[in-house]
Design a protein around this motif. Structure first.
Motif, PDB file in Angstrom:
ATOM      1  N   ASN A   1       7.512 -43.714  -0.516  1.00  0.00           N
ATOM      2  CA  ASN A   1       7.991 -43.182   0.750  1.00  0.00           C
ATOM      3  C   ASN A   1       7.672 -44.125   1.774  1.00  0.00           C
ATOM      4  OD1 ASN A   1       8.446 -40.834  -0.719  1.00  0.00           O
ATOM      5  ND2 ASN A   1       6.573 -39.710  -0.326  1.00  0.00           N
ATOM      6  N   THR A   2       8.861 -44.145   2.777  1.00  0.00           N
ATOM      7  CA  THR A   2       8.894 -45.097   3.882  1.00  0.00           C
ATOM      8  C   THR A   2       9.077 -44.027   5.002  1.00  0.00           C
ATOM      9  OG1 THR A   2       9.690 -46.757   2.573  1.00  0.00           O
ATOM     10  CG2 THR A   2       9.598 -47.148   4.924  1.00  0.00           C
ATOM     11  N   CYS A   3       8.104 -44.118   6.010  1.00  0.00           N
ATOM     12  CA  CYS A   3       8.240 -43.572   7.369  1.00  0.00           C
ATOM     13  C   CYS A   3       9.302 -44.382   8.251  1.00  0.00           C
ATOM     14  CB  CYS A   3       6.932 -43.205   8.022  1.00  0.00           C
ATOM     15  SG  CYS A   3       6.943 -42.190   9.347  1.00  0.00           S
ATOM     16  N   VAL A   4      10.311 -43.785   8.664  1.00  0.00           N
ATOM     17  CA  VAL A   4      11.290 -44.434   9.605  1.00  0.00           C
ATOM     18  C   VAL A   4      11.386 -43.680  10.954  1.00  0.00           C
ATOM     19  CG1 VAL A   4      13.812 -45.113   9.907  1.00  0.00           C
ATOM     20  CG2 VAL A   4      12.709 -45.283   7.936  1.00  0.00           C
ATOM     21  N   ILE A   5      11.309 -44.288  12.143  1.00  0.00           N
ATOM     22  CA  ILE A   5      11.340 -43.945  13.457  1.00  0.00           C
ATOM     23  C   ILE A   5      12.859 -44.103  13.958  1.00  0.00           C
ATOM     24  CG2 ILE A   5      10.750 -43.843  15.644  1.00  0.00           C
ATOM     25  CD1 ILE A   5       8.222 -45.498  14.724  1.00  0.00           C
ATOM     26  N   ARG A   6      13.649 -43.128  14.348  1.00  0.00           N
ATOM     27  CA  ARG A   6      14.805 -43.197  14.753  1.00  0.00           C
ATOM     28  C   ARG A   6      14.795 -42.785  16.173  1.00  0.00           C
ATOM     29  NH1 ARG A   6      15.795 -40.847   9.328  1.00  0.00           N
ATOM     30  NH2 ARG A   6      16.940 -42.443   8.225  1.00  0.00           N
ATOM     31  N   ASN A   7      15.575 -43.473  16.904  1.00  0.00           N
ATOM     32  CA  ASN A   7      15.649 -43.118  18.397  1.00  0.00           C
ATOM     33  C   ASN A   7      17.140 -43.860  18.825  1.00  0.00           C
ATOM     34  OD1 ASN A   7      15.506 -43.268  21.126  1.00  0.00           O
ATOM     35  ND2 ASN A   7      13.448 -44.035  21.150  1.00  0.00           N
TER      36      ASN A   7
ATOM     37  N   ASP B   1      20.562 -44.631  18.431  1.00  0.00           N
ATOM     38  CA  ASP B   1      21.216 -45.401  17.189  1.00  0.00           C
ATOM     39  C   ASP B   1      20.418 -46.541  16.557  1.00  0.00           C
ATOM     40  OD1 ASP B   1      21.469 -47.265  19.312  1.00  0.00           O
ATOM     41  OD2 ASP B   1      23.318 -47.836  19.013  1.00  0.00           O
ATOM     42  N   ALA B   2      19.120 -46.515  16.841  1.00  0.00           N
ATOM     43  CA  ALA B   2      18.115 -47.402  16.317  1.00  0.00           C
ATOM     44  C   ALA B   2      17.329 -46.839  15.340  1.00  0.00           C
ATOM     45  CB  ALA B   2      17.492 -48.571  17.382  1.00  0.00           C
ATOM     46  N   GLU B   3      16.721 -47.701  14.422  1.00  0.00           N
ATOM     47  CA  GLU B   3      15.598 -47.123  13.587  1.00  0.00           C
ATOM     48  C   GLU B   3      14.695 -48.523  13.202  1.00  0.00           C
ATOM     49  OE1 GLU B   3      17.314 -46.802   9.056  1.00  0.00           O
ATOM     50  OE2 GLU B   3      17.945 -45.313  10.435  1.00  0.00           O
ATOM     51  N   LEU B   4      13.416 -48.186  12.896  1.00  0.00           N
ATOM     52  CA  LEU B   4      12.216 -49.132  12.747  1.00  0.00           C
ATOM     53  C   LEU B   4      11.279 -48.463  11.771  1.00  0.00           C
ATOM     54  CD1 LEU B   4      11.169 -51.698  14.140  1.00  0.00           C
ATOM     55  CD2 LEU B   4       9.690 -50.243  15.420  1.00  0.00           C
ATOM     56  N   VAL B   5      10.896 -49.209  10.754  1.00  0.00           N
ATOM     57  CA  VAL B   5      10.015 -48.712   9.782  1.00  0.00           C
ATOM     58  C   VAL B   5       8.557 -48.729  10.354  1.00  0.00           C
ATOM     59  CG1 VAL B   5       8.653 -49.217   7.786  1.00  0.00           C
ATOM     60  CG2 VAL B   5      11.208 -49.616   7.823  1.00  0.00           C
ATOM     61  N   TYR B   6       7.921 -47.371  10.344  1.00  0.00           N
ATOM     62  CA  TYR B   6       6.646 -47.239  11.101  1.00  0.00           C
ATOM     63  C   TYR B   6       5.690 -48.278  10.408  1.00  0.00           C
ATOM     64  CZ  TYR B   6       2.596 -44.397  12.860  1.00  0.00           C
ATOM     65  OH  TYR B   6       1.234 -44.120  13.279  1.00  0.00           O
ATOM     66  N   GLY B   7       4.843 -48.663  11.459  1.00  0.00           N
ATOM     67  CA  GLY B   7       3.959 -49.658  10.941  1.00  0.00           C
ATOM     68  C   GLY B   7       2.459 -49.507  10.550  1.00  0.00           C
TER      69      GLY B   7
ATOM     70  N   CYS C   1       4.785 -45.925  17.464  1.00  0.00           N
ATOM     71  CA  CYS C   1       5.448 -46.744  16.237  1.00  0.00           C
ATOM     72  C   CYS C   1       4.587 -47.376  15.357  1.00  0.00           C
ATOM     73  CB  CYS C   1       6.515 -48.014  17.025  1.00  0.00           C
ATOM     74  SG  CYS C   1       7.619 -47.313  18.086  1.00  0.00           S
ATOM     75  N   GLY C   2       3.028 -47.174  15.683  1.00  0.00           N
ATOM     76  CA  GLY C   2       2.126 -47.677  14.610  1.00  0.00           C
ATOM     77  C   GLY C   2       2.149 -48.964  14.610  1.00  0.00           C
ATOM     78  N   ARG C   3       2.258 -49.600  15.760  1.00  0.00           N
ATOM     79  CA  ARG C   3       2.267 -51.279  15.798  1.00  0.00           C
ATOM     80  C   ARG C   3       1.020 -51.570  16.800  1.00  0.00           C
ATOM     81  NH1 ARG C   3       7.278 -53.478  13.970  1.00  0.00           N
ATOM     82  NH2 ARG C   3       7.897 -51.837  12.536  1.00  0.00           N
ATOM     83  N   PHE C   4       0.612 -52.919  16.413  1.00  0.00           N
ATOM     84  CA  PHE C   4      -0.619 -53.211  17.306  1.00  0.00           C
ATOM     85  C   PHE C   4       0.194 -54.088  18.378  1.00  0.00           C
ATOM     86  CE2 PHE C   4      -3.441 -57.076  18.412  1.00  0.00           C
ATOM     87  CZ  PHE C   4      -4.318 -56.341  18.841  1.00  0.00           C
TER      88      PHE C   4
END
Length: 99
Positions: free
Chosen positions: A2-8, A10-16, A70-73
């Motif tokens: 399972n991968t958590c993806v953030i959508r905003n 028209d862009a998406e980013l995998v949660y960090g 976003c789960g990013r440092f």
């Protein structure tokens, strides 16, 4: 898996999954939302962004909150006339060493 993806928009980013500790959530205003959208679009496109404006208006907290969501440092540093290439080099070395 399972991968958590953030959508905003028209862009998406995998949660960090970077744990940044518990903090009170930032109050979201229309301006904060516009900043989140703009900075998120830049992040997804591997571009930078800079929040500018008067002191005490929440620029740093907005950037840190987006990183937390976003789960990013996030590393925040202030540019000044006293910053030289050695100081900037130390910041970049630390970023490279942290992955």
């Amino acid at each position: 898996g399972n991968t958590c993806v953030i959508r905003n928009v028209d862009a998406e980013l995998v949660y960090g999954y970077e744990y940044c500790g518990y903090k009170e959530q930032l109050v979201v205003t229309p301006l904060t939302e516009r900043c989140f959208i703009t900075m998120f679009q830049a992040l997804v496109q591997h571009l930078g962004s800079a929040a500018i404006g008067p002191a005490g208006t929440g620029k740093t907290e907005t950037v840190k909150e987006l990183g937390r969501l976003c789960g990013r440092f996030v590393v925040v540093f202030n540019c000044s006339n006293h910053m030289d290439s050695k100081g900037l080099g130390r910041i970049f070395r630390g970023l490279v060493q942290s992955g």
